[in-house]
Design a protein around this motif. Structure first.
Motif, short mmCIF file in Angstrom:
data_model
loop_
_atom_site.label_atom_id
_atom_site.label_comp_id
_atom_site.label_asym_id
_atom_site.label_seq_id
_atom_site.Cartn_x
_atom_site.Cartn_y
_atom_site.Cartn_z
N LEU A 46 -8.21 -37.25 3.34
CA LEU A 46 -9.11 -36.59 4.30
C LEU A 46 -8.61 -35.17 4.57
CD1 LEU A 46 -11.59 -36.99 6.13
CD2 LEU A 46 -10.03 -37.79 7.90
N TRP A 47 -9.22 -34.20 3.92
CA TRP A 47 -8.72 -32.83 3.99
C TRP A 47 -9.19 -32.07 5.23
CZ3 TRP A 47 -5.37 -29.95 0.89
CH2 TRP A 47 -4.76 -30.69 -0.13
N ASN A 48 -10.17 -32.59 5.94
CA ASN A 48 -10.59 -31.95 7.18
C ASN A 48 -10.30 -32.85 8.38
OD1 ASN A 48 -12.55 -33.81 6.38
ND2 ASN A 48 -14.22 -32.68 7.35
N GLY A 49 -9.29 -33.69 8.25
CA GLY A 49 -8.96 -34.63 9.31
C GLY A 49 -8.65 -33.97 10.63
N HIS A 50 -7.93 -32.84 10.58
CA HIS A 50 -7.58 -32.14 11.83
C HIS A 50 -8.84 -31.63 12.53
CE1 HIS A 50 -5.15 -29.84 14.64
NE2 HIS A 50 -5.89 -28.78 14.38
#
Length: 202
Positions: A46-50
């Motif tokens: 998940l690369w946009n988790g933040h």
């Protein structure tokens, strides 16, 4: 925003969970599929988790789409007169991501550098099959920083290699990724392979 959207290798889907393999989605409980894509996403990919943390409330779920970094291809092909849909999905892990030489080996949790999970999906006549492979750096504490040499020297750190190796392999086995490929036919990796083999024997 434009720079982020134009970054190559970024993929999302409005209806399909790209962070999980078809195998994992097939083995989970029915309640799992009722969850939103963002809330059930595999954090490893998940690369946009933040960014999604700000949309965790239920009223914002439809605006929260998981983003993966990797490769996606979907093609209609014909094999021996049979029409197939052939899909390839590669998911790059967010842990220890980096460029070659600057990111090598494993960390204390067993996460290896540049770990990628690649899934091949074949669909025909309502039937689907999924074949999954993983790749990553050798799960030891090692580095290989670039210098003026064509092949920079590899350095093994004086840390607990067996613990990191064991955590990595246990995770792979739990996820049914049982095949481990090692480089052969070159003196370049002999030192690392020897250390790796000693951990494997334990």
């Amino acid at each position: 925003m434009r720079a982020a959207l134009e970054t190559p290798g970024i993929y999302f889907s409005y209806g399909y969970d790209l962070t999980h393999t078809m195998q994992r989605l097939h083995s989970v409980a029915s309640d799992f599929h009722k969850m939103s894509l963002a809330s059930r996403a595999d954090a490893r990919f998940l690369w946009n988790g933040h960014l999604l943390k700000d949309f965790a409330h239920q009223q914002f779920e439809r605006f929260a789409l998981p983003v993966i970094q990797g490769f996606v291809a979907i093609n209609n092909v014909t094999v021996n007169g049979h029409q197939l849909m052939w899909s390839l999905v590669s998911r790059r892990c967010v842990d220890r991501a980096g460029t070659r030489f600057f990111m090598r080996g494993a960390d204390a949790q067993g996460n290896v550098a540049n770990f990628v999970e690649t899934e091949q999906i074949i669909e025909r006549g309502g039937e689907k099959s999924s074949f999954v492979q993983t790749r990553g750096s050798i799960p030891l504490f090692w580095s290989q920083y670039p210098d003026l040499k064509y092949k920079p020297a590899m350095v093994l750190s004086a840390e607990d290699h067996v613990a990191a190796y064991t955590r990595h392999m246990r995770d792979q086995i739990q996820r049914r990724a049982l095949v481990c490929l090692m480089p052969t036919g070159s003196d370049y990796f002999i030192g690392l392979c020897t250390c790796f083999d000693s951990g494997n024997e334990r």
